[in-house]
Design an enzyme around this catalytic site. Structure first.
Site, mmCIF file in Angstrom:
data_model
loop_
_atom_site.group_PDB
_atom_site.id
_atom_site.type_symbol
_atom_site.label_atom_id
_atom_site.label_comp_id
_atom_site.label_asym_id
_atom_site.label_seq_id
_atom_site.Cartn_x
_atom_site.Cartn_y
_atom_site.Cartn_z
ATOM 1 N N HIS A 75 -1.004 4.689 16.164
ATOM 2 C CA HIS A 75 -0.770 3.580 17.002
ATOM 3 C C HIS A 75 -0.943 4.131 18.288
ATOM 4 C CE1 HIS A 75 1.062 1.338 13.728
ATOM 5 N NE2 HIS A 75 1.598 2.491 13.279
ATOM 6 N N HIS A 89 -5.912 3.713 10.034
ATOM 7 C CA HIS A 89 -5.292 4.377 8.921
ATOM 8 C C HIS A 89 -6.498 5.192 7.976
ATOM 9 C CE1 HIS A 89 -4.815 3.809 4.312
ATOM 10 N NE2 HIS A 89 -3.718 4.361 4.714
ATOM 11 N N THR A 117 -6.726 9.853 1.658
ATOM 12 C CA THR A 117 -7.439 10.179 0.570
ATOM 13 C C THR A 117 -6.721 11.107 -0.287
ATOM 14 O OG1 THR A 117 -8.569 12.380 1.671
ATOM 15 C CG2 THR A 117 -9.734 10.237 1.544
ATOM 16 N N ARG A 118 -6.706 11.149 -1.688
ATOM 17 C CA ARG A 118 -5.989 11.662 -2.557
ATOM 18 C C ARG A 118 -6.503 12.243 -3.680
ATOM 19 N NH1 ARG A 118 -4.980 6.500 -1.568
ATOM 20 N NH2 ARG A 118 -5.135 5.129 -3.224
ATOM 21 N N HIS A 156 1.011 -13.213 1.825
ATOM 22 C CA HIS A 156 2.035 -14.258 2.474
ATOM 23 C C HIS A 156 1.764 -14.529 3.865
ATOM 24 C CE1 HIS A 156 3.560 -10.201 3.956
ATOM 25 N NE2 HIS A 156 4.031 -11.127 5.044
#
Length: 296
Positions: free
Chosen positions: A122, A132, A135-136, A196
């Site tokens: 930020h 953002h 990775t995983r 939403h």
């Protein structure tokens, strides 16, 4: 059943740590080079690094990682770059979630191992976009896969910045197949949508999950290139926008947009849900939340 994949796990975990070190160094160098603008007189930001730990229900070691957070810098208002390697046994809710996603045998043998890097930045200047990246790699006794990507989240959009971010992603993905970039771009557009609100949380990027082509080396190489794309995609935009003049209306727009970002991460983000459900350090899991936000 997969084997223990000990070597592959070690290589993936080491890569995520290496990428973390590269990004932390680049971000601190960016702070040092900020010699103009309203925040130039402040001390250059530095990451505060702390270890995170996790325990199983029986008190045994269940992994951990490094949480690196910079607050109040010249360029970054708040940025976190976390790495972790965790393991153990999934609880019932996590087992059910994995089974619903089609992970085979997870309810019969709920052991797991997961490692990754997660980053959220930020910015001080409202014209400089938030970003953002994650990775995983995930392993269970009957399956393994990779996931992650990166996406740009400006509150004040510039088409040239969006185009640069996407062009760099595409250049890093094209060697892995001509159809891959459009597929992962479309996946990001769908994943980072806020139902939403009827809005995307940013201008997109790339995203994948459950990546298992059957070729671990190829999927690992793809995951590495997603990580390698991050700095050349993001740094030039930040260097261009960090000194753009801004006013109170711009800052207000930034705070409202951050509220949208916080809603997404708390309501929909799969990584947030998994981290909290598996007992990982809550401060590390919620590192992505902005330092200040606003709802109107």
């Amino acid at each position: 059943m997969t084997d223990q994949m000990t070597d592959q796990k070690a290589r993936a975990s080491a890569w995520f740590k290496e990428l973390r070190d590269q990004i932390v160094g680049a971000f601190e160098a960016l702070e040092d080079s900020q010699v103009d603008g309203p925040s130039a007189a402040a001390s250059a930001g530095r990451f505060e690094v702390s270890e995170t730990t996790r325990q199983s229900d029986d008190g045994s070691d269940a992994g951990g990682g490094l949480m690196s957070v910079m607050r109040g810098g010249r360029v970054f208002e708040k940025v976190g770059v976390n790495v972790s390697t965790v393991y153990g046994t999934l609880g019932k809710p996590a087992q059910q979630a994995m089974a619903a996603r089609g992970v085979p045998g997870i309810e019969d043998d709920p052991r797991f191992w997961a490692s990754g890097i997660s980053l959220v930045a930020h910015m001080q200047n409202p014209h400089s976009p938030a970003v953002h990246m994650n990775t995983r790699m995930f392993w269970t006794p009957n399956a393994w896969w990779f996931g992650g990507g990166s996406d740009l989240n400006p509150c004040i959009e510039y088409d040239e910045d969006t185009n640069h971010f996407h062009d760099v992603q595409k250049a890093h993905l094209d060697p892995h197949g001509a159809t891959l970039y459009p597929e992962l771009k479309a996946w990001a557009d769908e994943y980072f949508y806020i139902p939403h609100r009827g809005l995307a949380r940013g201008v997109g990027g790339i995203f994948m999950d459950d990546r298992n082509s059957g070729d671990w080396e190829a999927d690992f190489a793809l995951t590495q290139d997603i990580g390698r794309a991050f700095l050349p995609a993001f740094l030039p935009i930040t260097e261009k926008r960090r000194n753009t003049p801004w006013d109170a209306a711009d800052k207000d727009a930034q705070l409202v947009h951050r509220g949208l970002y916080a809603e997404y991460n708390l309501v929909y983000d799969r990584g947030t849900k998994f981290g909290l459900a598996t007992g990982h350090d809550a401060n590390a899991v919620l590192m992505s939340l902005p330092p200040m936000a606003k709802w109107v």
